[in-house]
Design an enzyme around this catalytic site. Structure first.
Site, PDB file in Angstrom:
ATOM      1  N   LYS A  22       0.851  -1.209   0.000  1.00  0.00           N
ATOM      2  CA  LYS A  22       0.000   0.000   0.000  1.00  0.00           C
ATOM      3  C   LYS A  22       0.880   1.250   0.000  1.00  0.00           C
ATOM      4  O   LYS A  22       0.679   2.163  -0.810  1.00  0.00           O
ATOM      5  CB  LYS A  22      -0.878   0.011   1.232  1.00  0.00           C
ATOM      6  CG  LYS A  22      -1.490   1.361   1.568  1.00  0.00           C
ATOM      7  CD  LYS A  22      -2.371   1.348   2.781  1.00  0.00           C
ATOM      8  CE  LYS A  22      -1.656   1.524   4.074  1.00  0.00           C
ATOM      9  NZ  LYS A  22      -1.356   2.901   4.462  1.00  0.00           N
ATOM     10  N   ASN A  23       1.866   1.284   0.915  1.00  0.00           N
ATOM     11  CA  ASN A  23       2.622   2.525   1.121  1.00  0.00           C
ATOM     12  C   ASN A  23       3.613   2.817   0.016  1.00  0.00           C
ATOM     13  O   ASN A  23       4.211   3.880  -0.015  1.00  0.00           O
ATOM     14  CB  ASN A  23       3.305   2.511   2.491  1.00  0.00           C
ATOM     15  CG  ASN A  23       2.268   2.601   3.610  1.00  0.00           C
ATOM     16  OD1 ASN A  23       1.095   2.879   3.357  1.00  0.00           O
ATOM     17  ND2 ASN A  23       2.691   2.315   4.819  1.00  0.00           N
ATOM     18  N   CYS A 117      -4.934  12.371  12.752  1.00  0.00           N
ATOM     19  CA  CYS A 117      -5.647  11.090  12.674  1.00  0.00           C
ATOM     20  C   CYS A 117      -5.535  10.432  14.044  1.00  0.00           C
ATOM     21  O   CYS A 117      -4.945  10.973  14.984  1.00  0.00           O
ATOM     22  CB  CYS A 117      -5.062  10.214  11.573  1.00  0.00           C
ATOM     23  SG  CYS A 117      -3.556   9.385  12.060  1.00  0.00           S
ATOM     24  N   ARG A 122       0.311  14.395  13.127  1.00  0.00           N
ATOM     25  CA  ARG A 122       0.774  14.177  11.753  1.00  0.00           C
ATOM     26  C   ARG A 122       0.880  15.475  10.934  1.00  0.00           C
ATOM     27  O   ARG A 122       0.256  15.646   9.892  1.00  0.00           O
ATOM     28  CB  ARG A 122      -0.088  13.134  11.079  1.00  0.00           C
ATOM     29  CG  ARG A 122      -0.124  11.879  11.941  1.00  0.00           C
ATOM     30  CD  ARG A 122      -0.676  10.690  11.299  1.00  0.00           C
ATOM     31  NE  ARG A 122       0.212  10.140  10.274  1.00  0.00           N
ATOM     32  CZ  ARG A 122      -0.146   9.092   9.532  1.00  0.00           C
ATOM     33  NH1 ARG A 122      -1.320   8.557   9.702  1.00  0.00           N
ATOM     34  NH2 ARG A 122       0.667   8.621   8.610  1.00  0.00           N
ATOM     35  N   ILE A 124       2.539  18.388   8.460  1.00  0.00           N
ATOM     36  CA  ILE A 124       3.258  18.240   7.182  1.00  0.00           C
ATOM     37  C   ILE A 124       4.224  19.398   6.969  1.00  0.00           C
ATOM     38  O   ILE A 124       4.545  19.770   5.831  1.00  0.00           O
ATOM     39  CB  ILE A 124       2.281  18.103   5.993  1.00  0.00           C
ATOM     40  CG1 ILE A 124       1.385  19.339   5.860  1.00  0.00           C
ATOM     41  CG2 ILE A 124       1.448  16.843   6.104  1.00  0.00           C
ATOM     42  CD1 ILE A 124       0.654  19.372   4.515  1.00  0.00           C
ATOM     43  N   ASP A 125       4.740  19.914   8.073  1.00  0.00           N
ATOM     44  CA  ASP A 125       5.681  21.037   7.992  1.00  0.00           C
ATOM     45  C   ASP A 125       6.904  20.710   7.148  1.00  0.00           C
ATOM     46  O   ASP A 125       7.417  21.556   6.403  1.00  0.00           O
ATOM     47  CB  ASP A 125       6.103  21.473   9.405  1.00  0.00           C
ATOM     48  CG  ASP A 125       6.681  20.321  10.213  1.00  0.00           C
ATOM     49  OD1 ASP A 125       6.010  19.270  10.329  1.00  0.00           O
ATOM     50  OD2 ASP A 125       7.819  20.439  10.694  1.00  0.00           O
ATOM     51  N   LEU A 126       7.395  19.470   7.234  1.00  0.00           N
ATOM     52  CA  LEU A 126       8.602  19.093   6.478  1.00  0.00           C
ATOM     53  C   LEU A 126       8.300  19.058   4.968  1.00  0.00           C
ATOM     54  O   LEU A 126       9.146  19.436   4.149  1.00  0.00           O
ATOM     55  CB  LEU A 126       9.142  17.745   6.957  1.00  0.00           C
ATOM     56  CG  LEU A 126       9.615  17.726   8.409  1.00  0.00           C
ATOM     57  CD1 LEU A 126       9.921  16.304   8.857  1.00  0.00           C
ATOM     58  CD2 LEU A 126      10.839  18.613   8.610  1.00  0.00           C
ATOM     59  N   ASP A 308       4.637   0.337  12.119  1.00  0.00           N
ATOM     60  CA  ASP A 308       3.419  -0.289  11.598  1.00  0.00           C
ATOM     61  C   ASP A 308       3.249  -1.727  12.062  1.00  0.00           C
ATOM     62  O   ASP A 308       2.230  -2.349  11.752  1.00  0.00           O
ATOM     63  CB  ASP A 308       3.398  -0.237  10.068  1.00  0.00           C
ATOM     64  CG  ASP A 308       3.252   1.185   9.568  1.00  0.00           C
ATOM     65  OD1 ASP A 308       3.480   1.430   8.377  1.00  0.00           O
ATOM     66  OD2 ASP A 308       2.933   2.068  10.394  1.00  0.00           O
ATOM     67  N   ARG A 400      -8.668  -0.470   4.572  1.00  0.00           N
ATOM     68  CA  ARG A 400      -7.854   0.563   3.934  1.00  0.00           C
ATOM     69  C   ARG A 400      -6.507   0.008   3.505  1.00  0.00           C
ATOM     70  O   ARG A 400      -5.925   0.479   2.516  1.00  0.00           O
ATOM     71  CB  ARG A 400      -7.611   1.728   4.905  1.00  0.00           C
ATOM     72  CG  ARG A 400      -8.858   2.490   5.277  1.00  0.00           C
ATOM     73  CD  ARG A 400      -8.512   3.739   6.045  1.00  0.00           C
ATOM     74  NE  ARG A 400      -7.460   4.497   5.362  1.00  0.00           N
ATOM     75  CZ  ARG A 400      -6.937   5.625   5.829  1.00  0.00           C
ATOM     76  NH1 ARG A 400      -7.342   6.113   6.973  1.00  0.00           N
ATOM     77  NH2 ARG A 400      -6.003   6.262   5.154  1.00  0.00           N
TER      78      ARG A 400
HETATM   79  C1  EPZ Z   1       4.158   6.792   6.349  1.00  0.00           C
HETATM   80  O1  EPZ Z   1       3.383   7.786   6.983  1.00  0.00           O
HETATM   81  C2  EPZ Z   1       3.244   5.576   6.253  1.00  0.00           C
HETATM   82  N1  EPZ Z   1       2.090   5.902   5.434  1.00  0.00           N
HETATM   83  C3  EPZ Z   1       2.800   5.151   7.650  1.00  0.00           C
HETATM   84  O2  EPZ Z   1       2.025   3.965   7.509  1.00  0.00           O
HETATM   85  C4  EPZ Z   1       4.047   4.830   8.479  1.00  0.00           C
HETATM   86  O3  EPZ Z   1       3.656   4.494   9.787  1.00  0.00           O
HETATM   87  C5  EPZ Z   1       4.966   6.053   8.502  1.00  0.00           C
HETATM   88  O4  EPZ Z   1       5.302   6.448   7.147  1.00  0.00           O
HETATM   89  C6  EPZ Z   1       6.268   5.770   9.259  1.00  0.00           C
HETATM   90  O5  EPZ Z   1       6.915   4.696   8.665  1.00  0.00           O
HETATM   91  C7  EPZ Z   1       2.223   5.914   4.081  1.00  0.00           C
HETATM   92  O6  EPZ Z   1       3.281   5.649   3.545  1.00  0.00           O
HETATM   93  C8  EPZ Z   1       0.996   6.258   3.287  1.00  0.00           C
HETATM   94  P1  EPZ Z   1       6.258  10.122   8.423  1.00  0.00           P
HETATM   95  P2  EPZ Z   1       3.924   9.322   7.010  1.00  0.00           P
HETATM   96  O7  EPZ Z   1       6.148  11.375   7.643  1.00  0.00           O
HETATM   97  O8  EPZ Z   1       4.638   9.621   5.756  1.00  0.00           O
HETATM   98  C9  EPZ Z   1       6.300  13.355  11.849  1.00  0.00           C
HETATM   99  C10 EPZ Z   1       0.210   2.550   7.891  1.00  0.00           C
HETATM  100  O9  EPZ Z   1      -0.273   2.005   8.906  1.00  0.00           O
HETATM  101  N2  EPZ Z   1       6.245  14.341  10.759  1.00  0.00           N
HETATM  102  O10 EPZ Z   1       7.441   9.249   8.225  1.00  0.00           O
HETATM  103  O11 EPZ Z   1       2.799  10.203   7.396  1.00  0.00           O
HETATM  104  C11 EPZ Z   1       5.024  12.544  11.931  1.00  0.00           C
HETATM  105  O12 EPZ Z   1       4.046  13.218  12.692  1.00  0.00           O
HETATM  106  C12 EPZ Z   1       0.649   3.992   7.939  1.00  0.00           C
HETATM  107  O13 EPZ Z   1       0.372   1.976   6.775  1.00  0.00           O
HETATM  108  C13 EPZ Z   1       6.437  15.677  11.068  1.00  0.00           C
HETATM  109  O14 EPZ Z   1       6.636  16.045  12.211  1.00  0.00           O
HETATM  110  O15 EPZ Z   1       4.955   9.237   8.218  1.00  0.00           O
HETATM  111  C14 EPZ Z   1       5.487  11.277  12.603  1.00  0.00           C
HETATM  112  O16 EPZ Z   1       5.514  11.472  13.994  1.00  0.00           O
HETATM  113  C15 EPZ Z   1       0.456   4.608   9.318  1.00  0.00           C
HETATM  114  N3  EPZ Z   1       6.393  16.587  10.058  1.00  0.00           N
HETATM  115  C16 EPZ Z   1       6.915  11.097  12.077  1.00  0.00           C
HETATM  116  O17 EPZ Z   1       7.309  12.382  11.579  1.00  0.00           O
HETATM  117  C17 EPZ Z   1       6.182  16.217   8.751  1.00  0.00           C
HETATM  118  O18 EPZ Z   1       6.158  17.103   7.858  1.00  0.00           O
HETATM  119  C18 EPZ Z   1       7.038  10.099  10.940  1.00  0.00           C
HETATM  120  O19 EPZ Z   1       6.083  10.493   9.960  1.00  0.00           O
HETATM  121  C19 EPZ Z   1       5.999  14.858   8.462  1.00  0.00           C
HETATM  122  C20 EPZ Z   1       6.039  13.933   9.488  1.00  0.00           C
END
Ligand code: EPZ
Length: 421
Positions: A22-23, A117, A122, A124-126, A308, A400
């Site tokens: 999926k991811n 969520c 979550r 998206i500042d980065l 995950d 999902r």
């Molecule tokens: C991806 O989410 C996956 N989703 C998630 O899988 C997975 O748990 C996660 O990566 C970590 O491996 C998809 O690929 C669709 P991150 P993502 O950005 O991209 C913080 C599942 O169950 N962060 O790596 O949203 C964030 O809040 C799902 O399949 C910021 O602070 O994860 C988190 O604490 C759940 N600012 C950490 O970083 C940002 O701009 C990691 O988030 C972005 C993220």
């Protein structure tokens, strides 16, 4: 709303095929916006999130169809849309992957902010920082991101946040940087297999991405990209979930069409607990049945232990011979499965970032409620070892991200039934 009825299972036995990841698939689909040529994705899983991404892209004018072999054909040649609306983004956060692609291809985008969520804020500042460093002008108002850009230009961008590298931000910036002018260096980029899979697709489209799988990605921007045909990598989290199911029920399960190389942290831990695992190039043979040792894990970015799989290992810990400690370091609220596991009689509690589980514990059936995708899987696993018949509600969360999970489990002998209410 559908629910599952699950009875205590005999040891699972047999073979299952893992679906496409999926991811990875969600990111690969967004790459279709980068070219007017057709893109074909084989092994694309049939999941609710993939169908939502299909709607997001169709709303932009991308023509998408399923191939006879179960893949996806995506054609963006007539796609001129620029908006990803709230009603779609709120269903699936990864809709925001269109932001990077539209920024670099159209120089304009209007994408709903995804909101939080169940598992965390979550932010998206980065994502937005990286796109701004590539030259995009970004404003937010009324719950929407408004982006304008002339041709993006390469930049050196650090993608690490307070919880380590960001998978989503790495994807979004990759999609933007491949058509930017000049070179981009993405420091502290995510190294997940899904990132490598996206780099593989982009390079087959004519991009110049190097370093995928390492914490530094280098991208030489090109002027245009062509179509490609690509096979989505197997879903490592689905494979790991089935490995836990085999260990938990004391069964013997052959997991095929997977990539053991993507599952090192999980298989290594299972073996340390006494689970017997034989690894092939694309198969895992998992034999449970011996008493499970307790364990301590900390979730980390890849190649560390995957967040995950945290909930699923909480279910496994209920049967370990002692106290296990599971520390969640990626998301601030990924503990909603804990009170639901306690409803089965598990001795489990949250202590700050740690989840403490004392086993072995005789679980008994209960009605429980899924709160998010991976929590749903954990509740099913626990129900397979709970006396009686359990009812798992709100399994739309599960649909999902797992393709026909109950069908695959039933094929292994699990007494699980989907009931539509
Ligand atoms: C991806 O989410 C996956 N989703 C998630 O899988 C997975 O748990 C996660 O990566 C970590 O491996 C998809 O690929 C669709 P991150 P993502 O950005 O991209 C913080 C599942 O169950 N962060 O790596 O949203 C964030 O809040 C799902 O399949 C910021 O602070 O994860 C988190 O604490 C759940 N600012 C950490 O970083 C940002 O701009 C990691 O988030 C972005 C993220």
């Amino acid at each position: 709303m559908d629910k599952f009825l699950v009875r205590k299972s005999e040891p699972l036995k047999g073979q299952i095929r893992v679906s496409g990841a999926k991811n990875s698939c969600l990111a690969l689909m967004a790459a279709s916006l980068l070219t007017d040529d057709p893109l074909e994705l084989d092994n694309a899983p049939d999941l609710v999130d993939v169908r939502t991404m299909t709607r997001v892209l169709a709303n932009l004018g991308v023509e998408i169809s399923r191939t006879a072999s179960g893949g996806l054909n995506l054609d963006s040649s007539r796609a001129r849309g620029l908006k990803a609306p709230y009603e779609l983004v709120s269903k699936m956060r990864a809709s925001y992957y269109v932001l990077g692609a539209l920024a670099t291809r159209r120089g304009k985008a209007e994408v709903s902010l995804p909101g939080g969520c169940a598992i965390g804020q979550r932010p998206i500042d980065l994502h937005l920082k990286g796109l701004a460093m590539l030259g995009a002008e970004i404003s937010t108002s009324g719950g929407y991101i408004y982006l304008r850009a002339n041709r993006l230009r390469g930049a050196r961008i650090n993608l690490s946040g307070r919880y380590g590298s960001s998978v989503g931000a790495t994807v979004n910036i990759m999609l933007a940087a491949v058509l930017a002018r000049g070179k981009s260096v993405l420091e502290d980029s995510a190294a997940e297999p899904e990132i490598e899979d996206l780099a593989h697709l982009l390079n087959s489209m004519g991009a110049r991405v190097s370093g995928a799988g390492s914490p530094v990605l280098e991208i030489e921007g090109v002027s245009e990209l062509s179509g490609a045909r690509h096979t989505v990598i197997p879903d490592r989290i689905e494979a790991a979930t089935f490995a836990v199911a085999a260990a938990l029920t004391g069964g013997t399960v052959a997991i095929t069409d997977c990539r053991p190389a993507h599952l090192g942290a999980v298989t290594c831990l299972l073996e340390s607990l006494g689970v017997n695992i034989e690894k092939g190039e694309t198969t895992l043979l998992v034999r449970g049945g011996t008493p499970l040792a307790p364990f301590r894990i900390k979730t980390e970015p890849y190649p560390g232990f995957p967040t995950d799989m945290q909930a699923q290992f909480c279910a496994l810990a209920t049967q370990a011979q002692g106290k296990s400690v599971i520390e969640e370091n990626i998301f601030e609220n990924r503990t909603l499965h804990v009170p639901e596991l306690a409803r089965f009689g598990a001795d489990i509690r949250v202590d700050g970032r740690k989840i403490i589980v004392k086993g072995p514990c005789r679980l008994s059936s209960a009605p429980v409620m899924a709160s998010d995708l991976r929590a749903s899987a954990a509740l099913i696993l626990a129900a397979l070892v709970a006396e009686g018949t359990s009812e798992i509600n709100r399994i739309y969360h599960l649909d999902r991200g797992y393709e026909h999970l109950e069908v695959k489990l039933a094929r292994l002998g699990a007494p699980i039934l989907r009931v539509s209410e």
